[in-house]
Design a protein around this motif. Structure first.
Motif, mmCIF file in Angstrom:
data_model
loop_
_atom_site.group_PDB
_atom_site.id
_atom_site.type_symbol
_atom_site.label_atom_id
_atom_site.label_comp_id
_atom_site.label_asym_id
_atom_site.label_seq_id
_atom_site.Cartn_x
_atom_site.Cartn_y
_atom_site.Cartn_z
ATOM 1 N N LYS A 232 0.809 -1.227 0.000
ATOM 2 C CA LYS A 232 0.000 0.000 0.000
ATOM 3 C C LYS A 232 0.841 1.277 0.000
ATOM 4 N N GLY A 233 2.139 1.122 0.125
ATOM 5 C CA GLY A 233 2.980 2.317 0.123
ATOM 6 C C GLY A 233 4.422 1.973 0.424
ATOM 7 N N PRO A 234 5.295 2.976 0.406
ATOM 8 C CA PRO A 234 6.724 2.748 0.645
ATOM 9 C C PRO A 234 7.023 2.105 1.995
ATOM 10 N N ALA A 235 6.144 2.327 2.980
ATOM 11 C CA ALA A 235 6.388 1.750 4.301
ATOM 12 C C ALA A 235 6.315 0.239 4.294
ATOM 13 N N ASP A 236 5.719 -0.349 3.252
ATOM 14 C CA ASP A 236 5.550 -1.803 3.190
ATOM 15 C C ASP A 236 6.710 -2.514 2.515
ATOM 16 N N THR A 237 7.644 -1.767 1.929
ATOM 17 C CA THR A 237 8.685 -2.398 1.117
ATOM 18 C C THR A 237 10.075 -1.953 1.526
ATOM 19 N N ILE A 238 11.044 -2.745 1.124
ATOM 20 C CA ILE A 238 12.457 -2.378 1.199
ATOM 21 C C ILE A 238 13.127 -2.859 -0.082
ATOM 22 N N PRO A 239 14.306 -2.339 -0.439
ATOM 23 C CA PRO A 239 14.964 -2.763 -1.680
ATOM 24 C C PRO A 239 15.377 -4.228 -1.625
ATOM 25 N N PHE A 240 15.312 -4.867 -2.766
ATOM 26 C CA PHE A 240 15.743 -6.255 -2.865
ATOM 27 C C PHE A 240 17.220 -6.386 -2.497
ATOM 28 N N PHE A 244 17.593 -8.514 0.700
ATOM 29 C CA PHE A 244 17.176 -9.868 0.347
ATOM 30 C C PHE A 244 18.206 -10.597 -0.494
ATOM 31 N N THR A 245 19.143 -9.895 -1.087
ATOM 32 C CA THR A 245 20.264 -10.609 -1.703
ATOM 33 C C THR A 245 21.101 -11.282 -0.614
#
Length: 438
Positions: A232-240, A244-245
Motif C-alpha cells: 500500500k505504500g513505501p512503508a511496506d517495502t524495502i529494496p531487494f 534480500f540478496t
C-alpha cells in the motif's frame, strides 16, 4: 512522512555512462534484481526457493553442456560413454554427480516453491500468469528429466522409457501414431535415444526463456508476501538489494552445502541401482519405477485398474496429466478473497491434509504395483482431485477468515508507527511535500 528506499541506477564511470546510454543492461538488472527493485519487507525464507530454482537451472545447463561433449548418443556405446565420463574424463565423475543430483535438488526446490505458492495464495490475482508460467516450467522440467533419465542407457532407463511412452498408445485413434513419433520407430532404440538426447539438450534453454518471462510477469504486480496483503505504500517495502540478496545468499549457501553432501558422500542415494546395469531388451527388471520426483504422478497413473467406458490405462493417463493441468485453474477454483492460509484456519487444515496426501502418493508410486499400495493410491488419488474440485471451492466460499492486517508494515511492526525504514535503521529521510487540502 513518505520515504522511498530504492536507489535509482547511477553509472559511476564514464564508460558505464556511455554503455548505459546505448545498451542499458546494467540498469535493467539493477531495477529487476538490485536496489532499484522493492519487495515486501516481510517475505520469509520460503521466498528463497525462486532464486534457488534459478541457480539449480544454471548448474544443470553448465554441467549438461560439458557432459554432452563426451557423451555418445548411440545404443551401442551410450552406456560405455557414461562410464568413460566417470573414469577417464578429468572431473567427469563430479560433473555427472552434480548433474544427476542437481536434477533431484531442482525438483525438491520447485516442489517447495509450489507448496509455498499454495500456502500463501500466490496463484491469486493479480499473479495468475506468474503461477501459470511456473507450471509451464514445471511441465518442461518433467519432460526434460524424463528424457535425461533415458540417456545413461541402463536397465531402468530403457524400461522406464518403454513403459512411459507406451502409455500414449491408450489414446484412441492417434495413440499408436504418437508412440511411433516419440520413439522414431516401433520400439525404444537408437532413434529414440537420439531424439531424447537432442530434446534433453534443447529444453533447458526453453526453460530459461520461460523463466525470464516469469520474472518479467512477476515484476509487474510485485512479489506476494506471507500476509497476502498487497503493498500500500513505501512503508511496506524495502529494496531487494542488499537486504534480500543477503538473505538469498544465506539460503544458497545452505542449498549448496546439502547438495555437496549428496555429491561427495551419497551420490547414488537418489538414483536406482538397476541403472548401473546396461540396457537389455530381453531382461525385464522386477520392479520398474521412474525417478523419485515422478512417484506421485506414477501412483495416480497406476490407481486405475478397472475398465469403465474407457480402458483403465486411458483413465490413468488422463488422470496423470489432469493432476497437473488442474492447477492451472486454481485462481478460479479458489474464490476466497484472502490469499494466505495464515488467515484461513479451515483451509489451512485441508491444505496440510493435501501435503500428507501427496507424500502418501509418492510412497505408493515408488512401491510395487500390488496391494495394499494400489488401494492406498486409489484413496489418495480420490482425495487429491476432491481437494481441488470439491473441498477448495466449497470451503473458500463458506469459511470465515481471520482479520487481516491493514498493511504489511502493521503486520511487521505489530501496530507500531511505520516510517518505511528497514528494521533497526534510523529514519533520516526528509518529509514528503505537503499535499494540497481537499
Amino acid at each position: 512522512m513518505s520515504f522511498t528506499w530504492a536507489k535509482p541506477y547511477e553509472p559511476k564511470t564514464g564508460v558505464g555512462k556511455w554503455f548505459d546510454e546505448r545498451l542499458p543492461v546494467p540498469r535493467l538488472v539493477w531495477n529487476s534484481l538490485g536496489g532499484g527493485y522493492e519487495v515486501p519487507k516481510n517475505i520469509n525464507y520460503f521466498w528463497n526457493f525462486g532464486v534457488l530454482a534459478g541457480v539449480a537451472l544454471v548448474i544443470q545447463i553448465a554441467t549438461g553442456i560439458v557432459l554432452a561433449m563426451h557423451y555418445a548418443a548411440h545404443t551401442d556405446v551410450a552406456f560405455a560413454s557414461v562410464e568413460h565420463i566417470m573414469r577417464d574424463v578429468n572431473w567427469g565423475w563430479l560433473l555427472r554427480y552434480m548433474h544427476a543430483n542437481g536434477a533431484s535438488f531442482f525438483f525438491i526446490v520447485v516442489y517447495i516453491h509450489i507448496a509455498r505458492g499454495l500456502w500463501y495464495g500466490s496463484y491469486k490475482a493479480p499473479r495468475e500468469l506468474v503461477w501459470m508460467l511456473g507450471l509451464v516450467i514445471f511441465l518442461l522440467m518433467m519432460a526434460t528429466a524424463f528424457m535425461g533419465y533415458v540417456l545413461p542407457w541402463g536397465q531402468m532407463s530403457f524400461w522406464g522409457a518403454t513403459v512411459i511412452t507406451n502409455l500414449f498408445s491408450a489414446i484412441p485413434v492417434v495413440g499408436d501414431t504418437i508412440v511411433t513419433f516419440l520413439l522414431g520407430g516401433f520400439a525404444v532404440d537408437n532413434a529414440t535415444l537420439n531424439r531424447f538426447f537432442s530434446l534433453h539438450f534443447l529444453l533447458p534453454f526453453v526453460i530459461a526463456g520461460v523463466t525470464i518471462l516469469k520474472i518479467w510477469s512477476l515484476h509487474i504486480p510485485g512479489s506476494n508476501n506471507p500476509t497476502g496483503v498487497e503493498v500500500k505504500g513505501p512503508a511496506d517495502t524495502i529494496p531487494f538489494h542488499p537486504y534480500f540478496t543477503a538473505k538469498d545468499t544465506f539460503g544458497l549457501g545452505v542449498f549448496l552445502i546439502i547438495l555437496a553432501i549428496f555429491i561427495f558422500f551419497m551420490p547414488n542415494a537418489l538414483g536406482h541401482p538397476d541403472n548401473y546395469i546396461e540396457a537389455n531388451a530381453l531382461s525385464t527388471p522386477a520392479h520398474i519405477v521412474p525417478e523419485w520426483y515422478f512417484w506421485p504422478f506414477y501412483a495416480i497413473l497406476r490407481a486405475f485398474t478397472v475398465d469403465f467406458i474407457l480402458p483403465a490405462k486411458l483413465w490413468g493417463v488422463i488422470a496423470m496429466f489432469a493432476s497437473i493441468l488442474l492447477m492451472f485453474f486454481l485462481p478460479w477454483l479458489d474464490r476466497s478473497p484472502v490469499k494466505s492460509m495464515k488467515y484461513r484456519p479451515t483451509m489451512k487444515l485441508w491444505t496440510l491434509v493435501l501435503l500428507v496426501d501427496v507424500l502418501v502418493l509418492a510412497w505408493c508410486g515408488g512401491a510395487p504395483a500390488e496391494e495394499p499400495y494400489v488401494r492406498i493410491s486409489q484413496i489418495a488419488s480420490i482425495y487429491y482431485f476432491a481437494h481441488f474440485l470439491i473441498i477448495l471451492p466449497i470451503v473458500s466460499k463458506s469459511e470465515t477468515p481471520l482479520p487481516l492486517p491493514n498493511s504489511i508494515a502493521e503486520a511487521v511492526l505489530k501496530g507500531k508507527e511505520s516510517t518505511g525504514a528497514p528494521a533497526g535503521i534510523k529514519d533520516t529521510g526528509t518529509a514528503a511535500a505537503p499535499q494540497p487540502a481537499e
